[in-house]
Design an enzyme around this catalytic site. Structure first.
Site, PDB file in Angstrom:
ATOM      1  N   LYS A 188       0.831  -1.216   0.000  1.00 31.97           N
ATOM      2  CA  LYS A 188       0.000   0.000   0.000  1.00 31.97           C
ATOM      3  C   LYS A 188       0.860   1.257   0.000  1.00 31.97           C
ATOM      4  O   LYS A 188       0.644   2.189  -0.794  1.00 31.97           O
ATOM      5  CB  LYS A 188      -0.940   0.007   1.202  1.00 31.97           C
ATOM      6  CG  LYS A 188      -1.825   1.238   1.270  1.00 31.97           C
ATOM      7  CD  LYS A 188      -2.805   1.152   2.423  1.00 31.97           C
ATOM      8  CE  LYS A 188      -3.951   0.209   2.126  1.00 31.97           C
ATOM      9  NZ  LYS A 188      -4.900   0.772   1.122  1.00 31.97           N
ATOM     10  N   TYR A 213      -0.925 -21.134   7.342  1.00 27.60           N
ATOM     11  CA  TYR A 213      -0.005 -20.793   6.252  1.00 27.60           C
ATOM     12  C   TYR A 213      -0.731 -20.735   4.914  1.00 27.60           C
ATOM     13  O   TYR A 213      -0.583 -19.763   4.162  1.00 27.60           O
ATOM     14  CB  TYR A 213       1.134 -21.821   6.180  1.00 27.60           C
ATOM     15  CG  TYR A 213       2.034 -21.592   4.986  1.00 27.60           C
ATOM     16  CD1 TYR A 213       2.963 -20.559   4.993  1.00 27.60           C
ATOM     17  CD2 TYR A 213       1.936 -22.389   3.855  1.00 27.60           C
ATOM     18  CE1 TYR A 213       3.779 -20.327   3.893  1.00 27.60           C
ATOM     19  CE2 TYR A 213       2.747 -22.170   2.752  1.00 27.60           C
ATOM     20  CZ  TYR A 213       3.669 -21.137   2.781  1.00 27.60           C
ATOM     21  OH  TYR A 213       4.468 -20.907   1.686  1.00 27.60           O
ATOM     22  N   LYS A 229      -1.317 -17.364   2.425  1.00 26.43           N
ATOM     23  CA  LYS A 229      -0.873 -17.258   1.039  1.00 26.43           C
ATOM     24  C   LYS A 229      -2.058 -17.013   0.093  1.00 26.43           C
ATOM     25  O   LYS A 229      -1.903 -16.350  -0.939  1.00 26.43           O
ATOM     26  CB  LYS A 229      -0.090 -18.507   0.637  1.00 26.43           C
ATOM     27  CG  LYS A 229       1.259 -18.614   1.334  1.00 26.43           C
ATOM     28  CD  LYS A 229       2.108 -17.370   1.088  1.00 26.43           C
ATOM     29  CE  LYS A 229       3.452 -17.423   1.771  1.00 26.43           C
ATOM     30  NZ  LYS A 229       4.256 -16.200   1.510  1.00 26.43           N
TER      31      LYS A 229
END
Length: 261
Positions: A120, A153, A157
């Site tokens: 960002k 995890y 992702k």
């Protein structure tokens, strides 16, 4: 012009820095100052030997900490940041109720929040300059509906992959000369397995091959980069296989990692 690479002290991030050294000045970002100092010295020697005329420096930063991410941005926002690679991340293998909450919070903050914040902040500047590349290192796991025994995890992702794809399709990006893309490798033999508590060594493309492939595809503006057969196979399976089948397959695969014998 600079390239900032998080997770640069080892694995794919380290090799990304090596690949970009012939093109840009490099900022190595990671938590371990000892590793960064050693790599800075090594890569500056490499740059001089090959007459790249690019310098390498480091910035110690725990990307799981928002304030440290902001400090990284403040340090380099006035520089011409040509490339940002969000490569910091780790996993943990085990049943969801047995993995410590603190470790999983750290994982979410590292894998998700760090990449989110830096994307960002630096994207805004790249759009103003109308040039730049942001590559978020996700995983072929991001295409899966999830995986028992690595639930957090895989979810992290998927967040990075979906966030990246969505940003890349926004009008401000599509009408600019700024690239936003995701690297989704399959198994890569790095320090990831040891950190995740996985006893068997991953097989697949080497970190250097993945890095070279990814940099080439990034500069050719491929939105999703799938290095190697395993990553491409996962992509195909996700398109044509039901979620239940994929969840069962992934769960059995993770169980084998916990009990390889």
């Amino acid at each position: 012009m600079y390239a900032i690479i998080t997770g640069a002290s080892s694995g794919i991030g380290k090799e990304m820095a090596r690949c970009l050294l012939s093109r840009l000045d490099i900022v190595l970002v990671a938590r371990s100052e000892d590793k960064l100092k050693k790599l800075e010295k090594e890569y500056n020697k490499l740059s001089k030997r090959h007459r790249y005329n690019h310098k390498v420096e480091y910035f110690v930063c725990d990307v799981s900490n928002v304030d440290e991410c902001k400090a990284l941005y403040e340090k380099y926002k006035s520089k011409d940041i040509q490339v940002l690679i969000n490569g910091a991340g780790f996993g943990a293998l085990g049943e969801f109720d047995s993995i410590s909450l603190d470790r999983e919070i750290s994982m979410v903050n590292t894998n998700v929040m760090g990449a989110h914040v830096l994307t960002k902040l630096f994207l805004k500047d790249m759009l103003k300059r109308n040039r730049g590349y942001i590559l978020n290192i996700a995983s072929s796991a991001g295409y899966m509906p999830g995986s028992p025994y690595m639930a957090t995890y895989y979810a992290s992702k998927a967040y990075i992959l979906n966030l990246t794809r969505a940003i890349a399709r926004e009008k401000s990006v599509m009408e600019s000369n700024v690239y936003v893309g995701a690297l989704c490798p399959g198994p890569v033999p790095t320090g990831f397995n040891e950190a995740a508590g996985i006893t068997e060594q991953a097989k697949g493309m080497s970190p250097r091959k993945v890095a070279k492939y990814a940099i080439h595809k990034m500069y050719n503006e491929h939105e999703i980069i799938l290095p190697g057969i395993a990553a491409k196979l996962t992509y195909v399976l996700r398109k044509f296989s039901p979620d239940e089948l994929l969840l069962n397959f992934a769960g059995k695969w993770q169980e084998e990692k916990m009990c390889p014998f």
